[in-house]
Scaffold this motif. Structure first.
Motif, PDB file in Angstrom:
ATOM      1  N   SER A 265      -1.304   9.232  -7.164  1.00  0.00           N
ATOM      2  CA  SER A 265       0.125   9.556  -7.122  1.00  0.00           C
ATOM      3  C   SER A 265       0.674   9.844  -8.509  1.00  0.00           C
ATOM      4  O   SER A 265       1.463  10.784  -8.709  1.00  0.00           O
ATOM      5  CB  SER A 265       0.910   8.403  -6.485  1.00  0.00           C
ATOM      6  OG  SER A 265       0.589   8.270  -5.124  1.00  0.00           O
ATOM      7  N   MET A 266       0.261   9.051  -9.481  1.00  0.00           N
ATOM      8  CA  MET A 266       0.720   9.250 -10.851  1.00  0.00           C
ATOM      9  C   MET A 266       0.260  10.605 -11.382  1.00  0.00           C
ATOM     10  O   MET A 266       1.039  11.342 -11.998  1.00  0.00           O
ATOM     11  CB  MET A 266       0.199   8.126 -11.743  1.00  0.00           C
ATOM     12  CG  MET A 266       0.817   8.090 -13.126  1.00  0.00           C
ATOM     13  SD  MET A 266       0.099   6.783 -14.167  1.00  0.00           S
ATOM     14  CE  MET A 266       0.315   5.340 -13.124  1.00  0.00           C
ATOM     15  N   SER A 267      -0.994  10.943 -11.116  1.00  0.00           N
ATOM     16  CA  SER A 267      -1.524  12.210 -11.621  1.00  0.00           C
ATOM     17  C   SER A 267      -0.874  13.398 -10.916  1.00  0.00           C
ATOM     18  O   SER A 267      -0.599  14.429 -11.533  1.00  0.00           O
ATOM     19  CB  SER A 267      -3.041  12.262 -11.464  1.00  0.00           C
ATOM     20  OG  SER A 267      -3.418  12.384 -10.103  1.00  0.00           O
ATOM     21  N   MET A 268      -0.603  13.246  -9.624  1.00  0.00           N
ATOM     22  CA  MET A 268       0.037  14.337  -8.890  1.00  0.00           C
ATOM     23  C   MET A 268       1.472  14.545  -9.347  1.00  0.00           C
ATOM     24  O   MET A 268       1.977  15.671  -9.352  1.00  0.00           O
ATOM     25  CB  MET A 268      -0.007  14.057  -7.385  1.00  0.00           C
ATOM     26  CG  MET A 268      -1.402  14.082  -6.797  1.00  0.00           C
ATOM     27  SD  MET A 268      -2.232  15.660  -7.029  1.00  0.00           S
ATOM     28  CE  MET A 268      -1.307  16.687  -5.906  1.00  0.00           C
ATOM     29  N   ALA A 269       2.148  13.468  -9.732  1.00  0.00           N
ATOM     30  CA  ALA A 269       3.510  13.602 -10.255  1.00  0.00           C
ATOM     31  C   ALA A 269       3.510  14.404 -11.546  1.00  0.00           C
ATOM     32  O   ALA A 269       4.426  15.211 -11.788  1.00  0.00           O
ATOM     33  CB  ALA A 269       4.122  12.220 -10.485  1.00  0.00           C
ATOM     34  N   THR A 270       2.490  14.215 -12.384  1.00  0.00           N
ATOM     35  CA  THR A 270       2.426  14.982 -13.631  1.00  0.00           C
ATOM     36  C   THR A 270       2.223  16.464 -13.335  1.00  0.00           C
ATOM     37  O   THR A 270       2.781  17.327 -14.030  1.00  0.00           O
ATOM     38  CB  THR A 270       1.298  14.470 -14.557  1.00  0.00           C
ATOM     39  OG1 THR A 270       0.029  14.672 -13.944  1.00  0.00           O
ATOM     40  CG2 THR A 270       1.487  12.998 -14.885  1.00  0.00           C
TER      41      THR A 270
ATOM     42  N   GLN B 133       0.818  -1.205   0.000  1.00  0.00           N
ATOM     43  CA  GLN B 133       0.000   0.000   0.000  1.00  0.00           C
ATOM     44  C   GLN B 133       0.860   1.266   0.000  1.00  0.00           C
ATOM     45  O   GLN B 133       0.422   2.319  -0.478  1.00  0.00           O
ATOM     46  CB  GLN B 133      -0.914  -0.004   1.233  1.00  0.00           C
ATOM     47  CG  GLN B 133      -1.938   1.108   1.260  1.00  0.00           C
ATOM     48  CD  GLN B 133      -2.937   0.938   2.378  1.00  0.00           C
ATOM     49  OE1 GLN B 133      -3.369  -0.170   2.685  1.00  0.00           O
ATOM     50  NE2 GLN B 133      -3.303   2.043   3.015  1.00  0.00           N
ATOM     51  N   LYS B 134       2.080   1.162   0.542  1.00  0.00           N
ATOM     52  CA  LYS B 134       2.977   2.318   0.563  1.00  0.00           C
ATOM     53  C   LYS B 134       3.957   2.324  -0.610  1.00  0.00           C
ATOM     54  O   LYS B 134       4.378   3.388  -1.073  1.00  0.00           O
ATOM     55  CB  LYS B 134       3.788   2.343   1.867  1.00  0.00           C
ATOM     56  CG  LYS B 134       3.041   2.886   3.072  1.00  0.00           C
ATOM     57  CD  LYS B 134       2.316   1.834   3.832  1.00  0.00           C
ATOM     58  CE  LYS B 134       1.716   2.388   5.119  1.00  0.00           C
ATOM     59  NZ  LYS B 134       1.347   1.330   6.072  1.00  0.00           N
ATOM     60  N   ILE B 135       4.311   1.145  -1.091  1.00  0.00           N
ATOM     61  CA  ILE B 135       5.302   1.052  -2.172  1.00  0.00           C
ATOM     62  C   ILE B 135       4.692   1.442  -3.518  1.00  0.00           C
ATOM     63  O   ILE B 135       5.319   2.149  -4.320  1.00  0.00           O
ATOM     64  CB  ILE B 135       5.888  -0.371  -2.239  1.00  0.00           C
ATOM     65  CG1 ILE B 135       6.750  -0.629  -0.999  1.00  0.00           C
ATOM     66  CG2 ILE B 135       6.720  -0.556  -3.498  1.00  0.00           C
ATOM     67  CD1 ILE B 135       7.250  -2.059  -0.895  1.00  0.00           C
ATOM     68  N   LEU B 136       3.468   0.998  -3.773  1.00  0.00           N
ATOM     69  CA  LEU B 136       2.855   1.248  -5.080  1.00  0.00           C
ATOM     70  C   LEU B 136       2.714   2.737  -5.417  1.00  0.00           C
ATOM     71  O   LEU B 136       2.973   3.137  -6.559  1.00  0.00           O
ATOM     72  CB  LEU B 136       1.503   0.537  -5.165  1.00  0.00           C
ATOM     73  CG  LEU B 136       1.573  -0.990  -5.286  1.00  0.00           C
ATOM     74  CD1 LEU B 136       0.171  -1.590  -5.253  1.00  0.00           C
ATOM     75  CD2 LEU B 136       2.292  -1.393  -6.573  1.00  0.00           C
ATOM     76  N   PRO B 137       2.324   3.607  -4.456  1.00  0.00           N
ATOM     77  CA  PRO B 137       2.265   5.033  -4.787  1.00  0.00           C
ATOM     78  C   PRO B 137       3.620   5.610  -5.183  1.00  0.00           C
ATOM     79  O   PRO B 137       3.697   6.492  -6.053  1.00  0.00           O
ATOM     80  CB  PRO B 137       1.748   5.684  -3.495  1.00  0.00           C
ATOM     81  CG  PRO B 137       0.996   4.601  -2.805  1.00  0.00           C
ATOM     82  CD  PRO B 137       1.750   3.338  -3.122  1.00  0.00           C
ATOM     83  N   ILE B 138       4.696   5.113  -4.567  1.00  0.00           N
ATOM     84  CA  ILE B 138       6.036   5.604  -4.900  1.00  0.00           C
ATOM     85  C   ILE B 138       6.394   5.228  -6.332  1.00  0.00           C
ATOM     86  O   ILE B 138       6.913   6.046  -7.105  1.00  0.00           O
ATOM     87  CB  ILE B 138       7.072   5.034  -3.913  1.00  0.00           C
ATOM     88  CG1 ILE B 138       6.785   5.560  -2.503  1.00  0.00           C
ATOM     89  CG2 ILE B 138       8.488   5.391  -4.337  1.00  0.00           C
ATOM     90  CD1 ILE B 138       7.657   4.949  -1.427  1.00  0.00           C
ATOM     91  N   ILE B 139       6.088   3.978  -6.701  1.00  0.00           N
ATOM     92  CA  ILE B 139       6.349   3.534  -8.077  1.00  0.00           C
ATOM     93  C   ILE B 139       5.506   4.324  -9.062  1.00  0.00           C
ATOM     94  O   ILE B 139       5.997   4.791 -10.100  1.00  0.00           O
ATOM     95  CB  ILE B 139       6.063   2.026  -8.211  1.00  0.00           C
ATOM     96  CG1 ILE B 139       7.027   1.221  -7.324  1.00  0.00           C
ATOM     97  CG2 ILE B 139       6.166   1.582  -9.664  1.00  0.00           C
ATOM     98  CD1 ILE B 139       6.702  -0.255  -7.252  1.00  0.00           C
ATOM     99  N   ALA B 140       4.227   4.511  -8.729  1.00  0.00           N
ATOM    100  CA  ALA B 140       3.322   5.246  -9.619  1.00  0.00           C
ATOM    101  C   ALA B 140       3.765   6.696  -9.785  1.00  0.00           C
ATOM    102  O   ALA B 140       3.662   7.267 -10.880  1.00  0.00           O
ATOM    103  CB  ALA B 140       1.898   5.198  -9.070  1.00  0.00           C
ATOM    104  N   PHE B 141       4.278   7.285  -8.718  1.00  0.00           N
ATOM    105  CA  PHE B 141       4.772   8.654  -8.790  1.00  0.00           C
ATOM    106  C   PHE B 141       5.924   8.750  -9.790  1.00  0.00           C
ATOM    107  O   PHE B 141       5.990   9.677 -10.605  1.00  0.00           O
ATOM    108  CB  PHE B 141       5.225   9.113  -7.400  1.00  0.00           C
ATOM    109  CG  PHE B 141       5.509  10.581  -7.303  1.00  0.00           C
ATOM    110  CD1 PHE B 141       4.501  11.476  -6.978  1.00  0.00           C
ATOM    111  CD2 PHE B 141       6.785  11.077  -7.513  1.00  0.00           C
ATOM    112  CE1 PHE B 141       4.757  12.841  -6.882  1.00  0.00           C
ATOM    113  CE2 PHE B 141       7.054  12.433  -7.423  1.00  0.00           C
ATOM    114  CZ  PHE B 141       6.041  13.310  -7.099  1.00  0.00           C
ATOM    115  N   GLY B 142       6.818   7.777  -9.727  1.00  0.00           N
ATOM    116  CA  GLY B 142       7.928   7.738 -10.688  1.00  0.00           C
ATOM    117  C   GLY B 142       7.445   7.594 -12.114  1.00  0.00           C
ATOM    118  O   GLY B 142       7.980   8.234 -13.030  1.00  0.00           O
ATOM    119  N   VAL B 143       6.417   6.768 -12.314  1.00  0.00           N
ATOM    120  CA  VAL B 143       5.839   6.606 -13.646  1.00  0.00           C
ATOM    121  C   VAL B 143       5.261   7.933 -14.134  1.00  0.00           C
ATOM    122  O   VAL B 143       5.402   8.305 -15.306  1.00  0.00           O
ATOM    123  CB  VAL B 143       4.756   5.512 -13.643  1.00  0.00           C
ATOM    124  CG1 VAL B 143       4.016   5.474 -14.973  1.00  0.00           C
ATOM    125  CG2 VAL B 143       5.376   4.143 -13.337  1.00  0.00           C
TER     126      VAL B 143
END
Length: 231
Positions: A123-128, A61-71
């Motif tokens: 997380s992915m959308s916020m990274a963009t 639950q904590k690792i996946l947002p980090i990976i998605a942020f990188g994506v």
């Protein structure tokens, strides 16, 4: 003559996007498993605590947002490469549309839906958002978390008080407003969540849709002016 500040570099843009950053991080913490959509430092701390306390089941639950942020960061680089029509920043429009679509979808997903699906999407959308809008009047800032902004607020306030230089005063004012916008975003999210629960994501989507309209207007304006300048 002083050069006009581009729309993506204006203080109002920075304040709005930082408001959205605080709004969505609070939304995630309240409704989506207590993890952060964009503040990956916090998620890394959570991972370290889970490892130290043998809470292995909590790690995905904590690792996946980090990976998605990188994506999400990679998506921005791809958009810059393939959707940068004539250097006119059209790529920002595509990424805003992506972020709005994600928020619309998230607003349909109840809290019964696994956070391992929902939080990485956010997380992915916020990274963009973070990687697309990174300066205000030429000053680097972050619109999805606030530690660095707060440091710059304190630093420039001190430098202005000790040197009386106007550029430090301007920076202090800018970062003060940006930090305040993030704080107001978190409060607003907390209040709206009480009323409409997961559909709070739609409020952010509507606000970003209005912002999309402004970004589109100013992008089209630049394209038109460029065409007129061409022989």
């Amino acid at each position: 003559m002083q050069k006009e500040v581009s729309f993506h570099d204006r203080l109002g843009t920075a304040m709005f996007l930082t408001f959205i950053g605080g709004f969505l991080d609070a939304y995630c913490v309240i409704l989506r498993g207590g993890v952060f959509a964009s503040a990956q430092t916090g998620n890394i701390v959570f991972i370290g605590v889970d490892v130290a306390t043998n809470q292995w089941s909590q790690l995905p639950q904590k690792i996946l947002p980090i990976i998605a942020f990188g994506v999400g960061v990679i998506i921005v680089q791809i958009a810059k490469r393939f959707f940068n029509t004539g250097g006119m920043n059209v790529w920002r429009l595509w990424l805003l549309a992506f972020q709005i679509a994600v928020l619309v979808i998230v607003g349909f997903l109840s809290t019964d839906v696994s956070n391992m699906l929902v939080t990485p999407m956010l997380s992915m959308s916020m990274a963009t958002q973070l990687a697309s809008y990174s300066t205000v009047n030429g000053y680097p800032y972050a619109n999805t978390f606030t530690t660095g902004n707060y440091r710059k607020l304190v630093e420039n306030t001190y430098l202005y008080l000790t040197t009386k230089q106007k550029n430090y005063q301007q920076k202090a004012q800018y970062f003060g407003l940006i930090v305040g916008s993030f704080f107001v975003g978190t409060i607003s999210s907390g209040l709206i969540v009480k009323l409409i629960n997961v559909r709070t994501a739609w409020v952010a989507a509507v606000m970003l849709l209005v912002f999309f309209g402004f970004q589109l207007y100013f992008t089209e304006e630049v394209i038109t002016e460029t065409k007129h300048m061409q022989p």
